[in-house]
Design a protein around this motif. Structure first.
Motif, PDB file in Angstrom:
ATOM      1  N   ILE A   6     -28.445 -37.706  11.231  1.00  0.00           N
ATOM      2  CA  ILE A   6     -28.956 -38.568  10.475  1.00  0.00           C
ATOM      3  C   ILE A   6     -30.051 -37.859   9.330  1.00  0.00           C
ATOM      4  O   ILE A   6     -30.716 -36.901   9.734  1.00  0.00           O
ATOM      5  N   THR A   7     -29.747 -38.150   8.414  1.00  0.00           N
ATOM      6  CA  THR A   7     -30.585 -37.450   7.400  1.00  0.00           C
ATOM      7  C   THR A   7     -31.509 -38.311   6.194  1.00  0.00           C
ATOM      8  O   THR A   7     -30.959 -39.459   6.015  1.00  0.00           O
ATOM      9  N   GLN A   8     -32.764 -38.026   6.187  1.00  0.00           N
ATOM     10  CA  GLN A   8     -33.530 -39.004   5.307  1.00  0.00           C
ATOM     11  C   GLN A   8     -33.234 -38.594   3.827  1.00  0.00           C
ATOM     12  O   GLN A   8     -33.410 -37.646   3.490  1.00  0.00           O
ATOM     13  N   SER A   9     -32.772 -39.666   3.026  1.00  0.00           N
ATOM     14  CA  SER A   9     -32.264 -39.663   1.996  1.00  0.00           C
ATOM     15  C   SER A   9     -33.266 -40.551   0.887  1.00  0.00           C
ATOM     16  O   SER A   9     -33.341 -39.908  -0.321  1.00  0.00           O
ATOM     17  N   LYS A  10     -34.392 -40.990   1.251  1.00  0.00           N
ATOM     18  CA  LYS A  10     -35.461 -41.678   0.483  1.00  0.00           C
ATOM     19  C   LYS A  10     -36.546 -41.302   1.157  1.00  0.00           C
ATOM     20  O   LYS A  10     -36.863 -41.318   2.487  1.00  0.00           O
ATOM     21  N   SER A  11     -37.819 -41.485   0.081  1.00  0.00           N
ATOM     22  CA  SER A  11     -38.999 -41.378   0.660  1.00  0.00           C
ATOM     23  C   SER A  11     -39.613 -42.556   1.432  1.00  0.00           C
ATOM     24  O   SER A  11     -39.014 -43.721   1.203  1.00  0.00           O
ATOM     25  N   TYR A  12     -40.587 -42.345   2.637  1.00  0.00           N
ATOM     26  CA  TYR A  12     -41.256 -43.587   3.159  1.00  0.00           C
ATOM     27  C   TYR A  12     -42.323 -43.998   2.551  1.00  0.00           C
ATOM     28  O   TYR A  12     -42.970 -45.064   3.105  1.00  0.00           O
ATOM     29  N   ILE A  13     -42.825 -43.396   1.471  1.00  0.00           N
ATOM     30  CA  ILE A  13     -43.929 -43.917   0.857  1.00  0.00           C
ATOM     31  C   ILE A  13     -44.010 -45.262   0.198  1.00  0.00           C
ATOM     32  O   ILE A  13     -42.646 -45.676  -0.269  1.00  0.00           O
ATOM     33  N   GLY A  14     -44.554 -46.316   0.548  1.00  0.00           N
ATOM     34  CA  GLY A  14     -44.631 -47.579   0.101  1.00  0.00           C
ATOM     35  C   GLY A  14     -43.954 -48.377   1.314  1.00  0.00           C
ATOM     36  O   GLY A  14     -43.850 -49.609   1.270  1.00  0.00           O
ATOM     37  N   SER A  15     -43.441 -47.843   2.409  1.00  0.00           N
ATOM     38  CA  SER A  15     -42.665 -48.623   3.387  1.00  0.00           C
ATOM     39  C   SER A  15     -43.929 -48.924   4.468  1.00  0.00           C
ATOM     40  O   SER A  15     -44.972 -48.746   4.481  1.00  0.00           O
ATOM     41  N   LYS A  16     -43.195 -49.855   5.073  1.00  0.00           N
ATOM     42  CA  LYS A  16     -44.110 -50.484   6.461  1.00  0.00           C
ATOM     43  C   LYS A  16     -44.247 -49.328   7.402  1.00  0.00           C
ATOM     44  O   LYS A  16     -43.416 -48.279   7.562  1.00  0.00           O
ATOM     45  N   GLN A  17     -45.611 -49.687   8.032  1.00  0.00           N
ATOM     46  CA  GLN A  17     -45.926 -48.564   9.017  1.00  0.00           C
ATOM     47  C   GLN A  17     -44.871 -48.214  10.185  1.00  0.00           C
ATOM     48  O   GLN A  17     -44.398 -47.429  10.478  1.00  0.00           O
ATOM     49  N   ASN A  18     -44.276 -49.559  10.726  1.00  0.00           N
ATOM     50  CA  ASN A  18     -42.988 -49.475  11.535  1.00  0.00           C
ATOM     51  C   ASN A  18     -41.907 -48.481  11.138  1.00  0.00           C
ATOM     52  O   ASN A  18     -41.476 -47.758  12.036  1.00  0.00           O
ATOM     53  N   HIS A  19     -41.695 -48.548   9.978  1.00  0.00           N
ATOM     54  CA  HIS A  19     -40.479 -47.641   9.477  1.00  0.00           C
ATOM     55  C   HIS A  19     -41.018 -46.120   9.520  1.00  0.00           C
ATOM     56  O   HIS A  19     -40.274 -45.305   9.566  1.00  0.00           O
ATOM     57  N   ARG A  20     -41.965 -45.951   9.085  1.00  0.00           N
ATOM     58  CA  ARG A  20     -42.754 -44.585   9.298  1.00  0.00           C
ATOM     59  C   ARG A  20     -42.770 -44.181  10.745  1.00  0.00           C
ATOM     60  O   ARG A  20     -42.305 -42.809  11.012  1.00  0.00           O
ATOM     61  N   ASP A  21     -43.131 -45.092  11.516  1.00  0.00           N
ATOM     62  CA  ASP A  21     -43.186 -44.447  12.863  1.00  0.00           C
ATOM     63  C   ASP A  21     -41.699 -44.263  13.660  1.00  0.00           C
ATOM     64  O   ASP A  21     -41.349 -43.379  14.177  1.00  0.00           O
ATOM     65  N   THR A  22     -40.804 -45.061  13.002  1.00  0.00           N
ATOM     66  CA  THR A  22     -39.377 -44.812  13.318  1.00  0.00           C
ATOM     67  C   THR A  22     -38.783 -43.942  12.820  1.00  0.00           C
ATOM     68  O   THR A  22     -38.124 -42.897  13.644  1.00  0.00           O
ATOM     69  N   LEU A  23     -39.075 -43.299  11.791  1.00  0.00           N
ATOM     70  CA  LEU A  23     -38.596 -41.993  10.984  1.00  0.00           C
ATOM     71  C   LEU A  23     -39.053 -40.854  11.914  1.00  0.00           C
ATOM     72  O   LEU A  23     -38.594 -39.929  12.267  1.00  0.00           O
ATOM     73  N   ARG A  24     -40.481 -40.937  12.300  1.00  0.00           N
ATOM     74  CA  ARG A  24     -40.959 -39.948  13.076  1.00  0.00           C
ATOM     75  C   ARG A  24     -40.493 -39.845  14.451  1.00  0.00           C
ATOM     76  O   ARG A  24     -40.103 -38.736  14.926  1.00  0.00           O
ATOM     77  N   THR A  25     -40.216 -41.181  15.043  1.00  0.00           N
ATOM     78  CA  THR A  25     -39.458 -40.780  16.525  1.00  0.00           C
ATOM     79  C   THR A  25     -38.092 -40.463  16.358  1.00  0.00           C
ATOM     80  O   THR A  25     -37.870 -39.664  17.221  1.00  0.00           O
ATOM     81  N   LEU A  26     -37.562 -40.385  15.269  1.00  0.00           N
ATOM     82  CA  LEU A  26     -36.207 -40.028  15.036  1.00  0.00           C
ATOM     83  C   LEU A  26     -36.255 -38.279  14.891  1.00  0.00           C
ATOM     84  O   LEU A  26     -35.165 -37.838  15.092  1.00  0.00           O
ATOM     85  N   GLY A  27     -37.497 -38.096  14.399  1.00  0.00           N
ATOM     86  CA  GLY A  27     -37.662 -36.359  14.379  1.00  0.00           C
ATOM     87  C   GLY A  27     -37.543 -36.141  12.747  1.00  0.00           C
ATOM     88  O   GLY A  27     -37.375 -34.958  12.438  1.00  0.00           O
ATOM     89  N   LEU A  28     -37.478 -36.982  11.816  1.00  0.00           N
ATOM     90  CA  LEU A  28     -37.589 -36.749  10.515  1.00  0.00           C
ATOM     91  C   LEU A  28     -39.044 -36.837   9.910  1.00  0.00           C
ATOM     92  O   LEU A  28     -39.629 -37.860  10.127  1.00  0.00           O
ATOM     93  N   ARG A  29     -39.408 -35.740   9.188  1.00  0.00           N
ATOM     94  CA  ARG A  29     -40.639 -35.611   8.532  1.00  0.00           C
ATOM     95  C   ARG A  29     -40.680 -35.574   7.181  1.00  0.00           C
ATOM     96  O   ARG A  29     -42.093 -35.925   6.744  1.00  0.00           O
TER      97      ARG A  29
END
Length: 60
Positions: A6-29
């Protein structure tokens, strides 16, 4: 068991808090970070939540 890269391909800026938390849970910073996780329904659900921010590849 199959694994997913799983690779983060787009920035989470402007996304919902739930999406930010999910990325962090997956280990993507940060952008272009990659992690390898076991293919499970839980991981698939998290990927589905942030499918617009990540790219997924199957790894053998």
């Amino acid at each position: 068991m199959a694994q997913l890269k799983i690779t983060q391909s787009k920035s989470y800026i402007g996304s919902k808090q739930n999406h930010r938390d999910t990325l962090r849970t997956l280990g993507l910073r940060r952008l272009h970070d990659s992690v390898v996780r076991e293919d499970s329904p839980q991981v698939r659900g998290m990927v589905h939540t942030v499918r617009h921010l990540v790219t997924v590849e199957e790894v053998d």
